[in-house]
Design an enzyme around this catalytic site. Structure first.
Site, PDB file in Angstrom:
ATOM      1  N   HIS A  44       0.841  -1.189   0.000  1.00 45.65           N
ATOM      2  CA  HIS A  44       0.000   0.000   0.000  1.00 45.65           C
ATOM      3  C   HIS A  44       0.877   1.241   0.000  1.00 45.65           C
ATOM      4  O   HIS A  44       2.087   1.163   0.188  1.00 45.65           O
ATOM      5  CB  HIS A  44      -0.941   0.002   1.209  1.00 45.65           C
ATOM      6  CG  HIS A  44      -0.239  -0.253   2.513  1.00 45.65           C
ATOM      7  ND1 HIS A  44      -0.008  -1.531   2.981  1.00 45.65           N
ATOM      8  CD2 HIS A  44       0.306   0.585   3.434  1.00 45.65           C
ATOM      9  CE1 HIS A  44       0.627  -1.472   4.138  1.00 45.65           C
ATOM     10  NE2 HIS A  44       0.834  -0.193   4.437  1.00 45.65           N
ATOM     11  N   ARG A 121      13.302  -6.396   3.995  1.00 41.40           N
ATOM     12  CA  ARG A 121      12.246  -7.002   4.792  1.00 41.40           C
ATOM     13  C   ARG A 121      10.948  -6.466   4.201  1.00 41.40           C
ATOM     14  O   ARG A 121      10.755  -5.263   4.074  1.00 41.40           O
ATOM     15  CB  ARG A 121      12.395  -6.621   6.263  1.00 41.40           C
ATOM     16  CG  ARG A 121      11.277  -7.169   7.176  1.00 41.40           C
ATOM     17  CD  ARG A 121      10.184  -6.173   7.356  1.00 41.40           C
ATOM     18  NE  ARG A 121       9.253  -6.525   8.431  1.00 41.40           N
ATOM     19  CZ  ARG A 121       8.082  -5.940   8.629  1.00 41.40           C
ATOM     20  NH1 ARG A 121       7.671  -4.963   7.821  1.00 41.40           N
ATOM     21  NH2 ARG A 121       7.297  -6.299   9.612  1.00 41.40           N
ATOM     22  N   ASP A 123       7.058  -5.814   4.045  1.00 42.23           N
ATOM     23  CA  ASP A 123       5.901  -5.636   4.922  1.00 42.23           C
ATOM     24  C   ASP A 123       4.662  -6.332   4.363  1.00 42.23           C
ATOM     25  O   ASP A 123       4.451  -6.363   3.150  1.00 42.23           O
ATOM     26  CB  ASP A 123       5.645  -4.140   5.082  1.00 42.23           C
ATOM     27  CG  ASP A 123       4.577  -3.835   6.096  1.00 42.23           C
ATOM     28  OD1 ASP A 123       4.731  -4.262   7.254  1.00 42.23           O
ATOM     29  OD2 ASP A 123       3.590  -3.164   5.738  1.00 42.23           O
ATOM     30  N   GLU A 152       7.418 -10.497   5.701  1.00 38.95           N
ATOM     31  CA  GLU A 152       6.646 -10.491   6.939  1.00 38.95           C
ATOM     32  C   GLU A 152       5.437 -11.402   6.735  1.00 38.95           C
ATOM     33  O   GLU A 152       4.571 -11.118   5.911  1.00 38.95           O
ATOM     34  CB  GLU A 152       6.171  -9.087   7.300  1.00 38.95           C
ATOM     35  CG  GLU A 152       5.394  -9.084   8.618  1.00 38.95           C
ATOM     36  CD  GLU A 152       4.515  -7.863   8.802  1.00 38.95           C
ATOM     37  OE1 GLU A 152       4.184  -7.564   9.951  1.00 38.95           O
ATOM     38  OE2 GLU A 152       4.144  -7.223   7.800  1.00 38.95           O
ATOM     39  N   HIS A 218       7.845  -4.305  16.629  1.00 38.18           N
ATOM     40  CA  HIS A 218       6.959  -3.142  16.650  1.00 38.18           C
ATOM     41  C   HIS A 218       5.515  -3.531  16.386  1.00 38.18           C
ATOM     42  O   HIS A 218       4.594  -2.774  16.705  1.00 38.18           O
ATOM     43  CB  HIS A 218       7.403  -2.125  15.606  1.00 38.18           C
ATOM     44  CG  HIS A 218       7.316  -2.631  14.200  1.00 38.18           C
ATOM     45  ND1 HIS A 218       8.249  -3.502  13.685  1.00 38.18           N
ATOM     46  CD2 HIS A 218       6.413  -2.420  13.229  1.00 38.18           C
ATOM     47  CE1 HIS A 218       7.916  -3.800  12.442  1.00 38.18           C
ATOM     48  NE2 HIS A 218       6.817  -3.162  12.126  1.00 38.18           N
ATOM     49  N   ASP A 219       5.287  -4.722  15.785  1.00 38.81           N
ATOM     50  CA  ASP A 219       3.925  -5.163  15.520  1.00 38.81           C
ATOM     51  C   ASP A 219       3.258  -5.699  16.772  1.00 38.81           C
ATOM     52  O   ASP A 219       2.072  -5.951  16.772  1.00 38.81           O
ATOM     53  CB  ASP A 219       3.919  -6.253  14.440  1.00 38.81           C
ATOM     54  CG  ASP A 219       4.288  -5.683  13.081  1.00 38.81           C
ATOM     55  OD1 ASP A 219       3.698  -4.664  12.697  1.00 38.81           O
ATOM     56  OD2 ASP A 219       5.152  -6.252  12.417  1.00 38.81           O
TER      57      ASP A 219
END
Length: 219
Positions: A44, A121, A123, A152, A218-219
């Site tokens: 996105h 990485r 997302d 991820e 952080h998730d």
């Protein structure tokens, strides 16, 4: 504050610094044997990005119209007639199979690898199509064969680990197994060993070696 609503992939956020700062960081890190992996948000983009704003203004006449999933002939922000990440209207989902969108995003990935980073990485990688990731890997590895590609993925990522997409994933199943044993006490040692052994038999050894093993994020 989360920075997952990218305005311009080719510009460093001024709160982080400049492209020259990034180059210096890469050089200093490499002097100490440290690799630099950037976080790519290719699922996105920001509502305020030039591409979405162009599609918002010009509708189907926009050259970026097919970058987005719109129900109708024009974007209606109030009705939110376009696909987004989660329910966030300010993060419209990208159609990564649009030829121009695909070329742009792969170009972004190659640009920063050319600057000297060591990998990506990716997302919410499980929400992006397999064909895109296959071409992404092919193009990245052709020019930067040592670059690592980590997706991820919060669950079983077997379908992305067939040798033609990711090298590894963020290893959330390991996190869950360990936290359920040590923190919440949901599982005993036997059940924990079973969960870890299942993971070992599901992923190839090469993928396991390339996974980002973590206890929290952080998730």
């Amino acid at each position: 504050n989360h920075k997952y609503d990218t305005l311009d992939y080719m510009q460093i956020d001024p709160q982080f610094g400049t492209e020259e700062d990034l180059k210096n960081l890469i050089a200093k890190a490499h002097e100490h044997g440290i690799k630099i992996v950037l976080d790519a948000v290719f699922n996105h983009i920001s509502y305020e990005s030039a591409q979405f704003q162009d599609a918002l203004r010009n509708g189907k006449e926009s050259k970026y119209w097919d970058w987005f999933f719109v129900d109708g002939d024009k974007i209606d922000v109030e009705r939110k007639n376009y696909q987004t990440f989660s329910i966030a209207r300010f993060m419209p989902k990208l159609n990564v199979l649009s030829p121009s969108c695909k070329e742009y995003l792969i170009g972004v990935a190659l640009h920063y690898l050319d600057l000297g980073i060591d990998g990506w990485r990716l997302d919410v990688a499980d929400e992006v199509s397999h064909p895109f990731w296959r071409e992404f890997r092919s193009r990245i590895k052709a020019k930067h064969p040592e670059a690592i590609i980590i997706g991820e993925h919060w669950h079983n990522a077997h379908s992305f680990l067939n040798g033609d997409e990711f090298d590894g994933v963020m290893n959330y199943p390991v996190k869950y197994a360990i936290s359920d044993y040590l923190a919440s006490k949901k599982n005993d040692a036997k059940k924990t060993a079973e969960r870890l052994n299942y993971l070992f038999t599901t992923y190839r050894y090469e993928n396991l070696c390339a996974c980002l093993n973590l206890l929290d994020s952080h998730d």
